[in-house]
Enzyme design. Structure first.
Site, PDB file in Angstrom:
ATOM      1  CB  VAL A 285      -0.921  -0.002   1.239  1.00  2.00           C
ATOM      2  CG1 VAL A 285      -1.650   1.323   1.367  1.00  2.00           C
ATOM      3  CG2 VAL A 285      -1.900  -1.145   1.152  1.00  2.00           C
ATOM      4  CB  ALA A 286       3.737   2.150   2.117  1.00  5.70           C
ATOM      5  CB  ILE A 288       0.952   1.695  -4.780  1.00  2.00           C
ATOM      6  CG1 ILE A 288       1.218   0.203  -4.912  1.00  2.00           C
ATOM      7  CG2 ILE A 288       0.155   2.185  -5.974  1.00  2.00           C
ATOM      8  CD1 ILE A 288       0.001  -0.637  -4.656  1.00  2.00           C
ATOM      9  CG  ASP A 332      -0.207  33.634 -39.640  1.00  2.00           C
ATOM     10  OD1 ASP A 332       0.208  33.904 -38.498  1.00  2.00           O
ATOM     11  OD2 ASP A 332      -1.400  33.503 -39.912  1.00  2.00           O
ATOM     12  CG  ASP A 635      -5.374  33.321 -40.767  1.00  5.62           C
ATOM     13  OD1 ASP A 635      -5.056  32.596 -41.724  1.00  5.62           O
ATOM     14  OD2 ASP A 635      -5.085  34.530 -40.719  1.00  5.62           O
ATOM     15  CG  ASN A 701       5.769   5.993  -2.793  1.00  9.53           C
ATOM     16  OD1 ASN A 701       5.466   6.547  -1.739  1.00  9.53           O
ATOM     17  ND2 ASN A 701       5.021   6.048  -3.850  1.00  9.53           N
ATOM     18  CD  GLU A 704       6.394   5.562   2.440  1.00  8.70           C
ATOM     19  OE1 GLU A 704       5.608   4.785   1.883  1.00  8.70           O
ATOM     20  OE2 GLU A 704       6.190   6.774   2.544  1.00  8.70           O
ATOM     21  CG  ASN A 729       1.884   6.196   1.158  1.00  7.55           C
ATOM     22  OD1 ASN A 729       2.918   6.717   0.771  1.00  7.55           O
ATOM     23  ND2 ASN A 729       1.221   5.309   0.483  1.00  7.55           N
ATOM     24  CB  THR A 732       5.358  12.238   3.586  1.00  8.14           C
ATOM     25  OG1 THR A 732       5.038  10.858   3.497  1.00  8.14           O
ATOM     26  CG2 THR A 732       5.749  12.612   4.980  1.00  8.14           C
TER      27      THR A 732
HETATM   28  P1  ATP Z   1      -0.224  35.940 -44.001  1.00  9.75           P
HETATM   29  O1  ATP Z   1       0.003  34.609 -44.627  1.00  9.75           O
HETATM   30  O2  ATP Z   1       0.924  36.426 -43.239  1.00  9.75           O
HETATM   31  O3  ATP Z   1      -1.509  36.054 -43.244  1.00  9.75           O
HETATM   32  P2  ATP Z   1      -1.364  37.205 -46.309  1.00  9.75           P
HETATM   33  O4  ATP Z   1      -2.674  37.632 -45.742  1.00  9.75           O
HETATM   34  O5  ATP Z   1      -0.691  38.178 -47.223  1.00  9.75           O
HETATM   35  O6  ATP Z   1      -0.295  36.936 -45.207  1.00  9.75           O
HETATM   36  P3  ATP Z   1      -2.757  35.295 -47.910  1.00  9.75           P
HETATM   37  O7  ATP Z   1      -4.018  35.427 -47.189  1.00  9.75           O
HETATM   38  O8  ATP Z   1      -2.288  33.977 -48.422  1.00  9.75           O
HETATM   39  O9  ATP Z   1      -1.556  35.836 -47.049  1.00  9.75           O
HETATM   40  O10 ATP Z   1      -2.849  36.285 -49.112  1.00  9.75           O
HETATM   41  C1  ATP Z   1      -1.872  36.301 -50.131  1.00  9.75           C
HETATM   42  C2  ATP Z   1      -2.024  37.532 -50.954  1.00  9.75           C
HETATM   43  O11 ATP Z   1      -3.272  37.515 -51.624  1.00  9.75           O
HETATM   44  C3  ATP Z   1      -2.012  38.807 -50.139  1.00  9.75           C
HETATM   45  O12 ATP Z   1      -0.707  39.280 -49.943  1.00  9.75           O
HETATM   46  C4  ATP Z   1      -2.849  39.742 -50.995  1.00  9.75           C
HETATM   47  O13 ATP Z   1      -2.031  40.318 -51.989  1.00  9.75           O
HETATM   48  C5  ATP Z   1      -3.837  38.820 -51.659  1.00  9.75           C
HETATM   49  N1  ATP Z   1      -5.104  38.808 -50.930  1.00  9.75           N
HETATM   50  C6  ATP Z   1      -5.342  38.389 -49.679  1.00  9.75           C
HETATM   51  N2  ATP Z   1      -6.633  38.516 -49.353  1.00  9.75           N
HETATM   52  C7  ATP Z   1      -7.251  39.012 -50.432  1.00  9.75           C
HETATM   53  C8  ATP Z   1      -8.606  39.372 -50.737  1.00  9.75           C
HETATM   54  N3  ATP Z   1      -9.602  39.223 -49.865  1.00  9.75           N
HETATM   55  N4  ATP Z   1      -8.866  39.868 -51.948  1.00  9.75           N
HETATM   56  C9  ATP Z   1      -7.880  40.005 -52.857  1.00  9.75           C
HETATM   57  N5  ATP Z   1      -6.602  39.706 -52.635  1.00  9.75           N
HETATM   58  C10 ATP Z   1      -6.266  39.208 -51.450  1.00  9.75           C
END
Ligand code: ATP
Length: 914
Positions: A285-286, A288, A332, A635, A701, A704, A729, A732
């Site tokens: 027991v102790a 474990i 990014d 993103d 342990n 002990e 046990n 401590t």
């Molecule tokens: P990161 O990757 O650092 O977020 P980012 O936003 O530039 O940078 P992307 O979203 O891949 O990367 O966009 C690439 C490129 O496309 C941009 O640099 C811009 O020139 C163009 N772009 C991004 N969003 C749009 C949009 N909504 N309409 C038109 N062109 C766009």
């Protein structure tokens, strides 16, 4: 229909009919009042909480362990042998451990649920003609939802309009390729996978735009049906918990063998059989480490809360552990390193550069030191108009109007409004008929507008792409053909602006008789708009901190190489000798077979520019194959595969799409790079804390087991009685271990290189430390016992008290032996941990009570050993502390010798792979 929450085959009927039946209008949506009325009827739009583990299930889990059964067996055995006090004591241990386990696990489970509620899905819905962002749980049948690329569909809906929209329905149908959707009626016998005019809850929009009428919510959705079938959710233990469990199990068998051996030896030496069986039981027991998994879970859950307080929401407990071992962050640029608060600062047009002076309503336009009126300046006026037309952002009415959408597009709307080009009047003149959503591989987007019997195409995108798609130019004197040399000139102007850190976007247009032409061909280039997105203030310090921690930071962006390089330099990446590589150059590399040339390029590159989403996945693989533990930020919907592939996928809470957030292990509430570093620190602290209490618990342990085993083995009287071992046990083991698990860590932890992810929890040096500390405590206890018996001539009962006190105190002081070797004896992470002092005071009080309280001391068999005995126990208890400190000092000297002569940073970086 309201009673069922579900419409019959909405895909087989016209959208208008469905709207009529649900008493809603696509252009207006429901009123807020009506929406809340319907919510009363249908309930919140959520699946039954199948993920919530019931308290009963958690309680049952406490008894599903071999250790618990072993304890039960021990209690029964004590009862059979007539030792009620022992049986009660074991029962107390069982109840206490069960209770601690139950409450910590319950809290951890509820924490996870609470956190997943924070990352809840939001959705855009039209109510009272206004598009608003609401919590998806508030959706009701009849709501009009606006879908965009990256959204997770939050309810089942019949599409009313659709533009180039594709949905990933793999969750529902198993089909991995995204499915194209439209808004037309289809046959009533169409199967679920082919209902192309429906968007289903839980699926993801991979590209395009659409609007739909919600036809089913919550459990009434198709997803609801599936989840009702698969109600049983399996909750995975983290690798760490599994590792600890495995360790615990191994120890069980070892302990049983030792206990059996001790009992048999004792009987052979002439001790009574029942006494030896009881001693064997007590030993088992102790020895474990019952507290291990419980303290580990508590520690991880606590870390998770600390991370949440620092804006990092962890989807999985195991991520906390992996974060601490991260060696490389692929980040990014936009929004993570920069503020994602964009402003338009200039326009590059065919014949001139225009600066934007002032901000907001005071913005003025000037070229060659002359102020311009945008209304009178045709080229600038068209540039402003395209920025507004080719735009998906939404700005509500009034000053405090909500702003939804890409900050870059919001910046284009803002500058145009300030120049007198308003969206509402422009939309009347140029009615939008089509939208081609942003295509990340072509880096462009387009809209088509009906205007005076023709169609105007408005295009915006990355300058390289738009310049290539254009064959005409919009100049002061009207539209002219683009010459052969023109593109080079534009690229040069683009490069110049990018080198100053500006983000550039090209604007183009064309007029055609049909709305079905290729939007990206035969364009007229109007110009480039220059946007400024400042570096976040806390980024340079955070980058320095990660470099100090031996973690490489590599930028990976879709933006232009020169813009990226400027921001990277300002952030402190690569400094004098920044190396930038274009995403397309990665094509030649095969992630499966990394060669030395590839590793060298990867080692040197600080920035990967113009990276397409699929290249991100490749980059993650490349770095993983060259030995890195990769954390990656993302993103977009296209980042999801790379986020999943990375060891730690980090999604942005503000800017990120829901798909990215679901794919990630960690969501940053504030999108900030500095938060990653803070979370990483927590990850390291937690892992170190767990290692500390593992070493602590196991050495206690071990001592002990050894004390009783050796004493019985060499024929001494039994130095500790079963009940005493159980008491020790409880006192401590648990409190100081908890205290170690709650340590906050210190700055030192971020000046060390990342730990090797393959390194076991208890590595060779730690096994040595456990062995040494266990042996030292044993030696001190046995020596005190022998001295009490033969030197002080105490009777065996009092000598037992001396042994008990020596062991108990030595185990308490042992907490100071698990400090980091590089820290000072008096000032270190243990001495600065207030919980440790609290635990020590509490334990000392309990020990004093056990010996001093006449009732308890007689139950435990602890007669007072007199002042001499007390003095002996106190003195001897410090011996293991001294031995431990000598060992810690020696290991520090050895490490210092190894790194002597090397600069600290050079050391850290040379230890990091690739
Ligand atoms: P990161 O990757 O650092 O977020 P980012 O936003 O530039 O940078 P992307 O979203 O891949 O990367 O966009 C690439 C490129 O496309 C941009 O640099 C811009 O020139 C163009 N772009 C991004 N969003 C749009 C949009 N909504 N309409 C038109 N062109 C766009």
């Amino acid at each position: 229909m309201e009673s069922t929450g579900r419409l019959e085959a909405p895909y087989a009927r016209d959208a208008e009919e469905i709207a009529g039946e649900l008493e809603t209008r696509p252009s207006r949506g429901l009123s807020s009042k009506e929406a809340s009325r319907r919510r009363q009827v249908h309930g919140p739009n959520q699946l039954r909480g199948h993920e919530t583990r019931s308290a009963l299930a958690i309680l049952a889990h406490q008894f599903a362990s071999i250790i618990v059964w072993l304890l039960c067996a021990a209690a029964v055995m004590s009862l059979v042998l007539g030792d009620v006090a022992d049986a009660v004591a074991i029962a107390v241990v069982l109840i206490l451990n069960g209770a601690i386990g139950f409450f910590t696990e319950l809290r951890a489970a509820r924490s996870m649920e609470a956190l997943s509620r924070i990352t809840k899905v939001r959705t855009r819905v039209r109510r009272e003609s206004q598009v608003k962002e609401v919590d998806a749980r508030g959706l009701v049948p009849g709501d009009i939802v606006v879908l965009d690329a990256g959204d997770i569909v939050a309810a089942d809906m019949r599409l009313v309009s659709a533009s180039n929209i594709y949905c990933d329905e793999s969750l529902l149908t198993g089909e991995s390729a995204p499915v194209a959707k439209h808004a037309s009626k289809i046959a009533a016998d169409t199967s679920l996978a082919e209902r192309a005019n429906m968007a289903f809850s839980g699926t993801a929009v991979t590209q395009g735009l659409a609007e739909g009428i919600v036809v089913a919510t919550g459990m009434a959705t198709e997803l609801g049906h599936i989840s009702a079938l698969a109600e049983e959710a399996v909750s995975e233990a983290s690798p760490l918990e599994k590792r600890l469990d495995k360790l615990g199990h191994k120890l069980v068998w070892l302990t049983l063998a030792l206990a059996a051996l001790t009992s048999v030896t004792g009987i052979m030496w002439g001790h009574s059989t029942p006494e030896m069986i009881k001693t064997g039981v007590a030993l088992a027991v102790a020895a474990i480490p019952e507290g291990l998994p419980v303290v580990a879970t508590l520690c991880l859950a606590r870390g998770m809360w600390r991370m949440a307080a620092r804006n990092a929401l962890v989807n999985q407990l195991s991520s906390v552990e992996t974060l601490g071992a991260t060696t490389l962050i692929l980040t990014d640029k936009t929004g993570t390193l920069t503020e994602n608060r964009m402003t338009a600062v200039g326009y590059i047009l065919a014949d001139r550069d225009i600066d934007v002076l002032g901000e907001g309503e005071n913005a003025r336009f000037s070229a060659d030191d002359r102020e311009l009126d945008p209304a009178e300046t045709e080229d600038l006026n068209w540039a402003l108009r395209i920025g507004v037309l080719c735009n998906t952002a939404e700005v509500g009415s009034g000053d405090a109007g909500t702003r939804i959408g890409d900050p870059m597009e919001l910046a284009l709307l803002a500058i145009a409004t300030n120049a007198g080009v308003t969206r509402s009047s422009l939309r009347k003149e140029f009615k939008e008929v089509k939208q081609y959503a942003f295509d990340p591989s072509r880096k462009m987007m387009a809209t088509v507008h009906a205007h005076e019997g023709q169609f105007v195409y408005a295009v915006k995108g990355a300058p390289e792409s738009v310049i290539e798609a254009s064959d005409k130019l919009f100049s002061k004197d009207g539209v002219r053909e683009m010459s052969e040399r023109d593109p080079d000139g534009w690229h040069a102007r683009n490069g110049r602006a990018a080198r100053s850190g500006q983000r550039l976007l090209a604007l183009a247009m064309k007029t055609a008789n049909s709305d079905a032409e290729d939007p990206y061909g035969g364009l007229t280039l109007v110009g480039l708009v220059c946007l400024l997105d400042p570096l976040r203030e806390d980024v340079p310090a955070a980058i320095r901190a990660s470099q100090d921690a031996g973690v490489r930071v590599v930028m990976m962006t879709g933006d232009h190489a020169d813009t990226a390089a400027k921001i990277a330099r300002d952030a402190g990446l690569g400094t004098d000798d920044l190396k930038v590589m274009a995403g397309r150059d990665l094509a030649e590399f095969d992630p499966e077979t990394p060669d030395e040339a590839m590793r060298k390029r990867l080692r040197e590159t600080d920035v990967f520019a113009r990276v397409a989403p699929d290249t991100k996945l490749k980059l993650v693989s490349l770095f993983q194959h060259s030995g890195h533990v990769v954390a990656m930020t993302g993103d977009g919907v296209n980042d999801a595969p790379a986020l999943k592939k990375a060891d730690i996928g980090i999604a942005m809470g503000l800017r990120g799409t829901q798909v990215a957030r679901e794919a990630a292990d960690i969501v940053l509430k504030d999108d900030a790079f500095a938060t990653i570093i803070a979370a990483m620190r927590q990850g390291r602290v937690i892992f170190e804390n767990i290692r500390k209490f593992v070493v602590y618990l196991m050495s206690c342990n071990l001592s002990e087991v050894l004390v009783v085993g050796i004493a019985v083995g060499i024929g001494l009287p039994v130095p500790l009685l079963p009940l005493q071992i159980l008491f020790l046990n409880l006192v401590t083991d648990v409190f100081p271990a908890f205290a170690l698990g709650l340590g906050k860590g210190d700055d030192e932890i971020m000046r060390q290189p990342p730990r090797d992810p393959h390194e076991p929890m208890v590595d060779a040096p730690r096994w040595w430390l456990i062995g040494l500390l266990g042996a030292a405590i044993t030696l001190a206890t046995l020596a005190a016992f022998a001295l009490a018996l033969f030197q002080l001539d105490l009777d065996p009962g009092k000598a037992v008290t001396v042994a008990f006190l020596t062991l108990a105190l030595a185990q308490l002081w042992n907490v100071f032996n698990v400090r980091r070797p590089s820290m000072k004896f008096f000032v270190n992470e243990i001495t600065r941990n207030p919980y440790v002092w609290g635990a020590l005071v509490l334990c000392l009080g309990l020990i004093a009570f056990a010996v001093g309280n006449p009732g308890l001391s007689s139950v435990l068999g602890l007669p007072s050993p007199g002042p001499q005995g007390l003095f002996l126990a106190c003195t001897m208890s410090f011996l293991p502390l001294a031995v431990g400190q000598v060992f810690v000092l020696m290991s520090h000297l050895r490490t210092a010798e190894r790194v002597a002569g090397r600069k600290p940073h050079a050391t850290l970086r040379s230890q990091a792979p690739g």
